[in-house]
Design a protein around this motif. Structure first.
Motif, PDB file in Angstrom:
ATOM      1  N   LEU A  50      30.032  63.904   1.878  1.00  0.00           N
ATOM      2  CA  LEU A  50      31.166  64.756   2.663  1.00  0.00           C
ATOM      3  C   LEU A  50      30.532  65.140   3.888  1.00  0.00           C
ATOM      4  CD1 LEU A  50      32.261  66.541  -0.545  1.00  0.00           C
ATOM      5  CD2 LEU A  50      33.466  64.709   0.661  1.00  0.00           C
ATOM      6  N   MET A  75      33.790  66.104   5.931  1.00  0.00           N
ATOM      7  CA  MET A  75      34.579  66.774   5.395  1.00  0.00           C
ATOM      8  C   MET A  75      34.073  68.172   5.051  1.00  0.00           C
ATOM      9  SD  MET A  75      35.877  63.392   3.038  1.00  0.00           S
ATOM     10  CE  MET A  75      36.602  61.913   3.913  1.00  0.00           C
ATOM     11  N   ARG A 105      37.943  52.214  -0.776  1.00  0.00           N
ATOM     12  CA  ARG A 105      38.060  53.395   0.121  1.00  0.00           C
ATOM     13  C   ARG A 105      36.890  53.691   0.706  1.00  0.00           C
ATOM     14  NH1 ARG A 105      41.367  54.131  -4.293  1.00  0.00           N
ATOM     15  NH2 ARG A 105      39.452  54.886  -5.830  1.00  0.00           N
ATOM     16  N   ARG A 116      37.778  59.894   0.279  1.00  0.00           N
ATOM     17  CA  ARG A 116      38.012  61.302   0.315  1.00  0.00           C
ATOM     18  C   ARG A 116      38.534  61.324  -1.414  1.00  0.00           C
ATOM     19  NH1 ARG A 116      42.838  63.129  -0.128  1.00  0.00           N
ATOM     20  NH2 ARG A 116      43.361  65.236   0.080  1.00  0.00           N
ATOM     21  N   GLN A 124      35.715  61.396  -3.929  1.00  0.00           N
ATOM     22  CA  GLN A 124      35.130  62.439  -3.791  1.00  0.00           C
ATOM     23  C   GLN A 124      36.017  63.644  -4.704  1.00  0.00           C
ATOM     24  OE1 GLN A 124      32.061  62.975  -3.278  1.00  0.00           O
ATOM     25  NE2 GLN A 124      31.527  62.040  -1.325  1.00  0.00           N
ATOM     26  N   LEU A 163      38.448  69.669   0.269  1.00  0.00           N
ATOM     27  CA  LEU A 163      39.087  68.414   0.481  1.00  0.00           C
ATOM     28  C   LEU A 163      40.623  68.281   0.527  1.00  0.00           C
ATOM     29  CD1 LEU A 163      36.777  66.290  -1.809  1.00  0.00           C
ATOM     30  CD2 LEU A 163      36.980  66.191   0.722  1.00  0.00           C
TER      31      LEU A 163
END
Length: 187
Positions: free
Chosen positions: A37, A42, A108, A124, A127, A151
């Protein structure tokens, strides 16, 4: 143990990739968690390690539970040289690979190249799945819950992530804790 920001984590991975290239070898690892991340921008909080969920060998996902000796040696050298500690690459999450990654995971991923190291980063949605699973285990005050909020999952994404989480722990206790975590997330 050192905490990484985005720059220091990239520097450590660059050093690792250079060592691997100098030794005429190449490895592909798949990262999840805070390190991934952070590298994707992110989150901004520091992290202590890179969580490795799998490796890729000849185009196929394989377990990262026991990393190859050449890779382990290079990781240890970087850890000593940069004072990162010996566990700055963490294969603990490799059990998630054994239990099953979210459907469509590979499509992804984002990929970063560091000479002799290719790092694939979970997307994302994936995660969200992993962070929800960890937040259920560690509670609403955990870094995982905070990361999950960062997120900004939609209700649909949370619902789909909850379905994935239930495939990894079918106990009544987990289901109850998952319901509590989802309720806390809505507040």
């Amino acid at each position: 143990m050192t905490e990484f920001n985005s720059t220091s984590l990239n520097n450590a991975l660059t050093t690792l990739g250079s060592i691997l290239q100098d030794r005429h070898t190449h490895f592909e690892i798949v990262a999840i968690g805070g390190g991934g991340l952070l590298l994707l921008g992110m989150i901004t909080r520091p992290t202590k390690d890179v969580d490795v969920v799998a490796m890729i060998d000849k185009g196929n996902f394989v377990s990262a539970k026991h990393l190859p000796k050449l890779l382990l040696d290079a990781i240890a050298e970087v850890g000593i040289a940069l004072r990162l500690g010996k566990n700055w690459i963490n294969t603990g999450p490799s059990d998630l690979f054994t239990m099953g990654l979210p459907e469509g995971f590979a499509s992804r991923m984002s990929t970063r190249h560091y000479k002799g190291l290719t790092l694939h980063l979970a997307g994302r949605f994936d995660q969200i799945c992993f962070k929800l699973y960890a937040a259920v285990d560690q509670g609403p005050e955990s870094k995982h819950f905070t990361d999950l909020k960062s997120l900004k999952p939609t209700p649909t994404e949370l619902e789909e992530a909850a379905i994935w989480c239930k495939t990894h722990d079918v106990s009544d206790n987990f289901a109850s804790n998952l319901a509590e975590a989802l309720a806390a997330f809505k507040n």
